[in-house]
Scaffold this motif. Structure first.
Motif, mmCIF file in Angstrom:
data_model
loop_
_atom_site.group_PDB
_atom_site.id
_atom_site.type_symbol
_atom_site.label_atom_id
_atom_site.label_comp_id
_atom_site.label_asym_id
_atom_site.label_seq_id
_atom_site.Cartn_x
_atom_site.Cartn_y
_atom_site.Cartn_z
ATOM 1 N N ARG A 251 48.899 68.112 17.815
ATOM 2 C CA ARG A 251 47.517 67.792 18.167
ATOM 3 C C ARG A 251 46.611 67.898 16.954
ATOM 4 N NH1 ARG A 251 47.805 71.108 23.703
ATOM 5 N NH2 ARG A 251 48.624 69.430 24.997
ATOM 6 N N VAL A 252 46.856 68.892 16.107
ATOM 7 C CA VAL A 252 46.047 69.044 14.892
ATOM 8 C C VAL A 252 46.191 67.801 14.018
ATOM 9 C CG1 VAL A 252 45.850 70.305 12.713
ATOM 10 C CG2 VAL A 252 46.087 71.558 14.845
ATOM 11 N N LYS A 253 47.403 67.230 13.985
ATOM 12 C CA LYS A 253 47.627 66.040 13.174
ATOM 13 C C LYS A 253 46.847 64.842 13.686
ATOM 14 C CE LYS A 253 52.312 66.068 13.184
ATOM 15 N NZ LYS A 253 53.676 65.665 12.772
ATOM 16 N N GLY A 254 46.374 64.941 14.925
ATOM 17 C CA GLY A 254 45.636 63.817 15.495
ATOM 18 C C GLY A 254 46.523 62.880 16.295
ATOM 19 N N VAL A 255 47.724 63.346 16.659
ATOM 20 C CA VAL A 255 48.631 62.524 17.449
ATOM 21 C C VAL A 255 48.050 62.352 18.858
ATOM 22 C CG1 VAL A 255 50.952 62.430 18.424
ATOM 23 C CG2 VAL A 255 50.620 63.322 16.132
ATOM 24 N N ARG B 90 40.702 64.965 13.699
ATOM 25 C CA ARG B 90 41.844 65.866 13.524
ATOM 26 C C ARG B 90 42.858 65.273 12.567
ATOM 27 N NH1 ARG B 90 42.421 66.335 19.733
ATOM 28 N NH2 ARG B 90 40.646 67.666 20.193
ATOM 29 N N GLY B 91 43.270 66.055 11.613
ATOM 30 C CA GLY B 91 44.258 65.585 10.645
ATOM 31 C C GLY B 91 43.607 64.782 9.536
ATOM 32 N N ALA B 118 52.236 62.372 10.487
ATOM 33 C CA ALA B 118 50.851 62.735 10.198
ATOM 34 C C ALA B 118 50.152 61.651 9.395
ATOM 35 C CB ALA B 118 50.813 64.059 9.435
ATOM 36 N N MET B 170 49.805 68.733 6.532
ATOM 37 C CA MET B 170 48.398 68.800 6.874
ATOM 38 C C MET B 170 47.512 68.140 5.816
ATOM 39 S SD MET B 170 48.189 69.749 9.737
ATOM 40 C CE MET B 170 49.149 70.487 11.029
#
Lengths: 346, 292
Positions: A251-255, B90-91, B118, B170
């Motif tokens: 989720r942090v990756k923006g997936v 995000r990301g 990513a 990241m």
């Protein structure tokens, strides 16, 4: 260094395989021993089943000796063992054919049913489980819980009868018992024994449609049980996985959320799910006895029931061995798949 | 380093976790801002530091209640964005390195695939382009044999390498703010400094902002420009790292005094004194002014 590593890995894989084979052999031996003992314990006289109750005592005695029943039990077991290993499961009293031939003839019908039922279970049960894990406590979760509970607790013969009454007798939406309608029978050559495949091979689409419509009710009913089981298992696996931190990473990756759920989380569930699917497939193969009886489905279950009701012990024991062996094989296969799919188990 | 350009501004952030035993007020009225600088958030367990980091990404569990006058990133109010818009942040703009690579990497996908993902999420790139970037990124985190590591699964790499992989993943979409949530706590002491050096270099080279969350005051003071000290969901004080030892706040003093020193004598270390009166004192707005 690399060579050393691969050598070590290869060695590990070989020992694992050998261990597995040893376990399978021991289990198979146990299966044979138990079926053999059951055959001797049941109050059915195998001699009487062959010669009939009007035979004279000499004929009876001669048959008994011919069948080797005068020997000590352990000798009988070894004779039994060696004949099973040679692929000789005896002759069916009912059909007067070798039991193995009988089983080869009826088994594809059961397989076809179990396969379609498992497909239904997988394609309905797993998405249902995923969705109810994602929206825990939501409406769908409650519905799937009730459906699952019914699936566990309702006896299949009752449900099957009910379905026949409603969909066949009352509204005539689906055909009744049997693999095809009576006037379609025997049109298609039983090349593989799988009706659908045989129809495709013969390019007979009319029979194909008919056979498919006959499959719908029994396959859905059987599949309902595997669906109930699979959806509950999927739900608990998913809840476990969605809690893991790699989900947060994704989720942090923006997936996108659907990719997080159906890709990352379900991907990790698929490994334990393989075992569950394999087991439920194995269970369907034996569990189809009642369904086949009600739908007059000429498969292993019906064959087993008929043999039992006619005290045809060779057929009963033969079928038991076959079902047991398939269960073993399915387990072995799922272990193998597990190793292929899980990088940590390689 | 002065706030030449505001990256992030947080004003009166409150985070509440409702529970049957009553609401837990994890973060109370905190405000801070940062530019392209390294800022450390230090506090004990449960002081609200991790939750603060996650609230910026809006990745707290759905039952958590976040409210703030403002959480703005490059002038965009993050709280008013839709989930879809938030995914573009995000990301791509803000990303986060977590504590333990053993749990934060997907166990059944290769390292390479995870890093590529990513990149692909935010750039229209073919798999081949993503792979090339991934290999470059692996090199940037000082992995000597990127081709080989690309194909490994997370259980096949060490903790230090896992964390470097995490940093590569990241940073690959080139975000302008990185939140590092105790990135070295799960690592061996010997590799902690390596990972920190890599993180420091990359953040400085790329001119990014960094929020470094940790419980290790000494580490943070050697590494960051400014330090936010949190206790009980509140900011106790914000100090320049260089002035840490001049701090007069009783809590900061307490934290400093309970650390052992090599050159110090053998006297007993003092225990940390906590005073609930600090929680009611208003530190929120004014003290954030930075001198220099």
């Amino acid at each position: 260094m690399v060579q050393f590593l691969t050598k070590k890995r290869f060695k590990k894989a070989t020992t694992q395989t050998l261990q597995l084979i040893a376990i399978v052999l021991i289990t198979f031996l146990g299966l044979l021993l138990i079926t053999f003992l059951i055959g001797r314990v049941v109050p059915i006289d195998p001699v009487l089943a062959v010669v009939g109750d009007k035979a004279s005592s000499e004929v009876y005695e001669r048959a008994r000796i011919a069948m080797g029943l005068h020997l000590p039990l352990w000798q009988q077991f070894f004779i039994y063992l060696s004949s099973v290993l040679r692929g000789d499961l005896g002759t069916s009293v009912l059909t007067a054919k070798p039991v193995l031939d009988d089983i080869f003839r009826v088994f594809p019908a059961t397989m076809e049913l179990a396969f379609l039922a498992t497909l239904f279970g997988v394609f309905v049960g797993i998405p249902l489980g995923v969705l109810s894990a994602v929206k825990r406590g939501g409406l769908l979760d409650h519905i799937s819980r009730v459906v699952g509970l019914l699936g566990y607790s309702l006896p299949i013969f009752w449900l099957a009868l009910l379905a026949l009454i409603v969909f066949y007798a009352k509204f005539d939406l689906l055909p009744g018992p049997g693999r095809v309608d009576i006037f379609y029978e025997g049109i298609v050559d039983p090349i593989t024994g799988f009706m659908l495949i045989d129809c495709i091979l013969a390019r007979d689409w009319e029979v194909f449609r008919n056979a498919l419509s006959h499959l719908i009710m029994p396959a859905t009913l059987l599949g309902y049980y595997s669906m109930a089981y699979l959806s509950r298992m999927t739900r608990s696996f998913m809840i476990e996985q969605l809690r893991q931190e790699y989900i947060l990473t994704a989720r942090v990756k923006g997936v996108a959320e659907w990719k997080v759920i159906w890709g990352h989380a379900l991907g990790n569930c698929s490994i334990p799910l393989i075992t569950v699917i394999a087991l439920s497939f194995g269970t369907l193969l034996e569990g189809s006895v009642l369904t086949e009886t009600i739908f007059a489905w000429p498969g292993l279950g019906l064959y087993l029931t008929n043999s039992l009701l006619n005290a045809d012990m060779n057929s009963v024991l033969g079928s038991t061995i076959v079902v047991g062996s398939i269960f073993l094989a399915v387990n072995l296969f799922s272990d193998f798949l597990y190793k292929v799919m899980d990088p940590r188990a390689r | 380093m002065i706030l030449e350009e505001q990256l992030l501004q947080v004003k009166n952030l409150n985070i509440i976790f409702p529970s049957p035993k009553g609401d837990v007020h994890a973060v109370k009225n905190i405000s801070f801002s940062l530019g392209k600088e390294k800022i450390g958030i230090v506090g004990e367990s449960g002081s609200g530091k991790s939750v603060t980091g996650r609230s910026i990404l809006r990745l707290l569990p759905p039952y958590a209640k976040i409210s703030a006058d403002k959480i703005s990133f490059k002038g965009q109010d993050l709280l008013s964005l839709s989930e879809k818009q938030m995914r573009k942040i995000r990301g791509r703009e803000v990303s986060m390195v977590m504590q333990d690579p053993k749990y934060s990497l997907n166990p059944v996908r290769t390292v390479g695939k995870q890093i590529s993902e990513a990149y692909i999420v935010h750039r229209k790139a073919t798999k081949q382009e993503a792979k090339e970037h991934t290999l470059k990124m692996l090199e940037a985190v000082r992995i000597r044999n990127p081709e080989q590591v690309y194909r490994l699964y997370p259980h096949e790499v060490s903790g230090g390498m896992g964390q470097r992989i995490m940093i590569a993943m990241m940073l690959i979409p080139d975000p302008s703010l990185l939140i590092a949530d105790e990135p070295t706590s799960a690592l061996d002491v010997t590799v902690q400094l390596q990972v920190l050096a890599i993180l420091d270099d990359l953040v400085s080279q790329r001119g990014m902002g960094l929020i470094f969350i940790s419980h290790d005051l000494e580490l943070v003071s050697s590494f960051c420009d400014r330090i936010i000290i949190m206790y009980g969901g509140r900011i106790m004080e914000v100090v320049n790292a260089a002035d840490l030892h001049k701090s007069t706040h009783p809590y900061t003093r307490g934290l400093l005094n309970c650390l052992p020193r090599i050159e110090g004598g053998n006297e007993r270390l003092s225990t940390l004194v906590r005073d609930d009166a600090w929680l009611d004192a208003d530190f929120s707005a004014p003290s954030v002014t930075v001198s220099g």
